[in-house]
Design an enzyme around this catalytic site. Sequence first.
Site, PDB file in Angstrom:
ATOM      1  N   ALA A 137       3.512  56.043 -11.465  1.00 26.94           N
ATOM      2  CA  ALA A 137       3.668  56.948 -10.320  1.00 26.94           C
ATOM      3  C   ALA A 137       2.397  57.130  -9.463  1.00 26.94           C
ATOM      4  O   ALA A 137       2.440  56.913  -8.246  1.00 26.94           O
ATOM      5  CB  ALA A 137       4.215  58.285 -10.808  1.00 26.94           C
ATOM      6  N   ARG A 179      10.444  52.372  -4.068  1.00 21.54           N
ATOM      7  CA  ARG A 179      10.903  52.884  -5.370  1.00 21.54           C
ATOM      8  C   ARG A 179      11.242  54.373  -5.211  1.00 21.54           C
ATOM      9  O   ARG A 179      10.413  55.140  -4.744  1.00 21.54           O
ATOM     10  CB  ARG A 179       9.830  52.674  -6.458  1.00 21.54           C
ATOM     11  CG  ARG A 179       9.555  51.190  -6.720  1.00 21.54           C
ATOM     12  CD  ARG A 179       8.821  50.974  -8.008  1.00 21.54           C
ATOM     13  NE  ARG A 179       9.657  51.221  -9.171  1.00 21.54           N
ATOM     14  CZ  ARG A 179       9.177  51.302 -10.416  1.00 21.54           C
ATOM     15  NH1 ARG A 179       7.880  51.177 -10.634  1.00 21.54           N
ATOM     16  NH2 ARG A 179       9.997  51.516 -11.430  1.00 21.54           N
ATOM     17  N   ASP A 218       7.263  60.748 -13.648  1.00 22.56           N
ATOM     18  CA  ASP A 218       7.435  60.205 -12.294  1.00 22.56           C
ATOM     19  C   ASP A 218       7.844  61.279 -11.302  1.00 22.56           C
ATOM     20  O   ASP A 218       7.594  61.171 -10.111  1.00 22.56           O
ATOM     21  CB  ASP A 218       8.454  59.064 -12.296  1.00 22.56           C
ATOM     22  CG  ASP A 218       7.813  57.830 -12.876  1.00 22.56           C
ATOM     23  OD1 ASP A 218       7.726  57.737 -14.109  1.00 22.56           O
ATOM     24  OD2 ASP A 218       7.333  56.992 -12.085  1.00 22.56           O
ATOM     25  N   ASN A 249      10.964  60.431 -16.361  1.00 23.17           N
ATOM     26  CA  ASN A 249       9.946  59.462 -16.780  1.00 23.17           C
ATOM     27  C   ASN A 249      10.686  58.220 -17.266  1.00 23.17           C
ATOM     28  O   ASN A 249      11.928  58.161 -17.254  1.00 23.17           O
ATOM     29  CB  ASN A 249       9.048  60.063 -17.874  1.00 23.17           C
ATOM     30  CG  ASN A 249       7.820  59.202 -18.128  1.00 23.17           C
ATOM     31  OD1 ASN A 249       7.114  58.820 -17.199  1.00 23.17           O
ATOM     32  ND2 ASN A 249       7.563  58.855 -19.375  1.00 23.17           N
TER      33      ASN A 249
HETATM   34  O1  MRU Z   1       8.678  51.725 -13.892  1.00 22.01           O
HETATM   35  P1  MRU Z   1       7.244  52.111 -14.084  1.00 22.01           P
HETATM   36  O2  MRU Z   1       6.492  51.194 -14.969  1.00 22.01           O
HETATM   37  O3  MRU Z   1       6.566  52.363 -12.760  1.00 22.01           O
HETATM   38  O4  MRU Z   1       7.321  53.518 -14.826  1.00 22.01           O
HETATM   39  C1  MRU Z   1       6.133  54.181 -15.127  1.00 22.01           C
HETATM   40  C2  MRU Z   1       6.359  55.422 -15.896  1.00 22.01           C
HETATM   41  O5  MRU Z   1       7.466  55.813 -16.187  1.00 22.01           O
HETATM   42  C3  MRU Z   1       5.146  56.233 -16.242  1.00 22.01           C
HETATM   43  O6  MRU Z   1       5.329  56.899 -17.439  1.00 22.01           O
HETATM   44  C4  MRU Z   1       4.937  57.256 -15.104  1.00 22.01           C
HETATM   45  O7  MRU Z   1       4.811  56.617 -13.873  1.00 22.01           O
HETATM   46  C5  MRU Z   1       3.785  58.132 -15.312  1.00 22.01           C
HETATM   47  S1  MRU Z   1       2.321  57.222 -15.516  1.00 22.01           S
HETATM   48  C6  MRU Z   1       1.071  57.679 -14.801  1.00 22.01           C
END
Ligand code: MRU
Length: 350
Positions: free
Chosen positions: A49, A90, A248, A258
């Site tokens: 995120a 996204r 997220d 998340n």
């Molecule tokens: O699909 P992604 O790899 O972007 O998902 C990431 C996550 O779910 C993390 O846990 C979330 O972004 C928090 S990390 C700083």
Amino acid sequence: MANFTTVEWKNDHVLMIDQTKLPNEEIYVKLYTAREVADAITNMIVRGAPAIGVSAAFGLALGIKQSQAKSVTQLKTEFESLTKMLFETRPTAVNLKWALDRMRKVFEACHLVIPGERSETRDPIPKIKSALEKEALQIHAEDIEINRAMGKNGEKLIRNNANIMTYCNTGALAAAGYGTALGVVRAAYENKKKFHVYVCETRPYLQGLRLTSWELQKEDIPHTVISDNMAAWLMAQKKVDGIFVGADRIAKNGDTANKIGTYNLAVLAKYHSVPFYVVAPTSTIDWECPSGKEIPIEERSAKEVTHVQGHLIGLKDVNVYNPAFDVTPSELITAIVTEKGVFKPNQLEF
Ligand code: MRU
């Protein structure tokens, strides 16, 4: 501090480590247009995120810097279409909108500074371009500072000789350079604590196996990778003292979106009385979103389930469901660690 670059501003391009190739290849890509940055976000070259937010700000600054617009009005039209393109990459991580909103405020502030009537002739365009570049760099720098503050607040929750568990990748790769939940781990390690991390592999995209273990190995932090379905058994054997995950999007009531599978872990944690911590900057809280029900959940390609790094491992034409995130109800969360302190999920008023 991590000894690699997740995302960096290079004046005429944005540099990123290609996370789709890790851990076996450390390749950097140079992105010369906002479109290339947007595609890098969609295609997970950059992910996580906070890292997505920073990248979107850089993409927007780059697109505006390259603009040939002859008037502020024209520049504003381009700004809107670049923002839309980056915003649509996204849908779940609210940091993306947060960063783009910050850029918009800067654009609007510059615009207002221009003394009305003869603004077009005074050519404020270079001023707007440099203000946006400065803001994107500021978002990047602040993210590292905020991560460090979260690390300081959260590392107190890791006691000496603890066994902790993480999910997905929440490290320097997922942010500007330190990490959220893995930033807490990093901070505990910097504070000379001794502990061990269970890293859930995180199917389908394997961010735990591929990215978190890569980051932890670089720091020499003791860890063990498990497949996701082993978590309950470890908890039943009292081998997990705390679980640290990122977020997220956090709704106003503390419900937290998340990586898909986070909710499983939270349910297991409740059953086994294991503390379950969410670590996220306050920019991940969506004050306009009352509860988890309103959080948009991204669905990604079936290939992420049937393939592993491009190799088909399932049937080619099988039906697949691939939601990239789930929502953990706030009552399953012990506390939310932010740069402003540690809060009960139902006490996010500040
Ligand atoms: O699909 P992604 O790899 O972007 O998902 C990431 C996550 O779910 C993390 O846990 C979330 O972004 C928090 S990390 C700083």
